[in-house]
Design an enzyme around this catalytic site. Sequence first.
Site, mmCIF file in Angstrom:
data_model
loop_
_atom_site.group_PDB
_atom_site.id
_atom_site.type_symbol
_atom_site.label_atom_id
_atom_site.label_comp_id
_atom_site.label_asym_id
_atom_site.label_seq_id
_atom_site.Cartn_x
_atom_site.Cartn_y
_atom_site.Cartn_z
ATOM 1 N N ASN A 139 0.812 -1.223 0.000
ATOM 2 C CA ASN A 139 0.000 0.000 0.000
ATOM 3 C C ASN A 139 0.845 1.273 0.000
ATOM 4 O O ASN A 139 0.326 2.345 0.231
ATOM 5 C CB ASN A 139 -0.973 -0.002 1.168
ATOM 6 C CG ASN A 139 -0.262 0.047 2.508
ATOM 7 O OD1 ASN A 139 0.929 -0.240 2.577
ATOM 8 N ND2 ASN A 139 -0.970 0.407 3.532
ATOM 9 N N CYS A 140 2.139 1.160 -0.242
ATOM 10 C CA CYS A 140 3.011 2.339 -0.304
ATOM 11 C C CYS A 140 3.143 2.790 -1.759
ATOM 12 O O CYS A 140 3.335 1.976 -2.653
ATOM 13 C CB CYS A 140 4.388 2.033 0.243
ATOM 14 S SG CYS A 140 4.424 1.794 2.024
#
Length: 112
Positions: free
Chosen positions: A110-111
């Site tokens: 999710n980065c």
Amino acid sequence: MNDRLIVGEHPVALDKEGYLVDLDDWNEAVALQLAAAEGIALEADHWEIIGLLRQFYREFQLSPATRPLVKYVARELGPEKGNSQHLNRLFNGTPAKLAAKLAGLPKPSNCL
């Protein structure tokens, strides 16, 4: 970022963002070179977090985002080390991404 790193005489393949292509290529010498490329001199506090990240990955088969990383570090090392300020200071304000890279793990999903 180069698409490879030379550690000793061994080439280590990196993806376009500088993460290891093959997680089995990781060792402390690789971590030191990756850290140097990021302008970081690894000290005991860094190694402690890198070791925990590798433990997290073995346990859950994923690299944690920042919030789970903070919680995991707090659980394992206590609140004085398991907080955003401490981790941001060690890893230039991007602890989940940079610590995963230095630990030889995939970029947290999710980065950005």
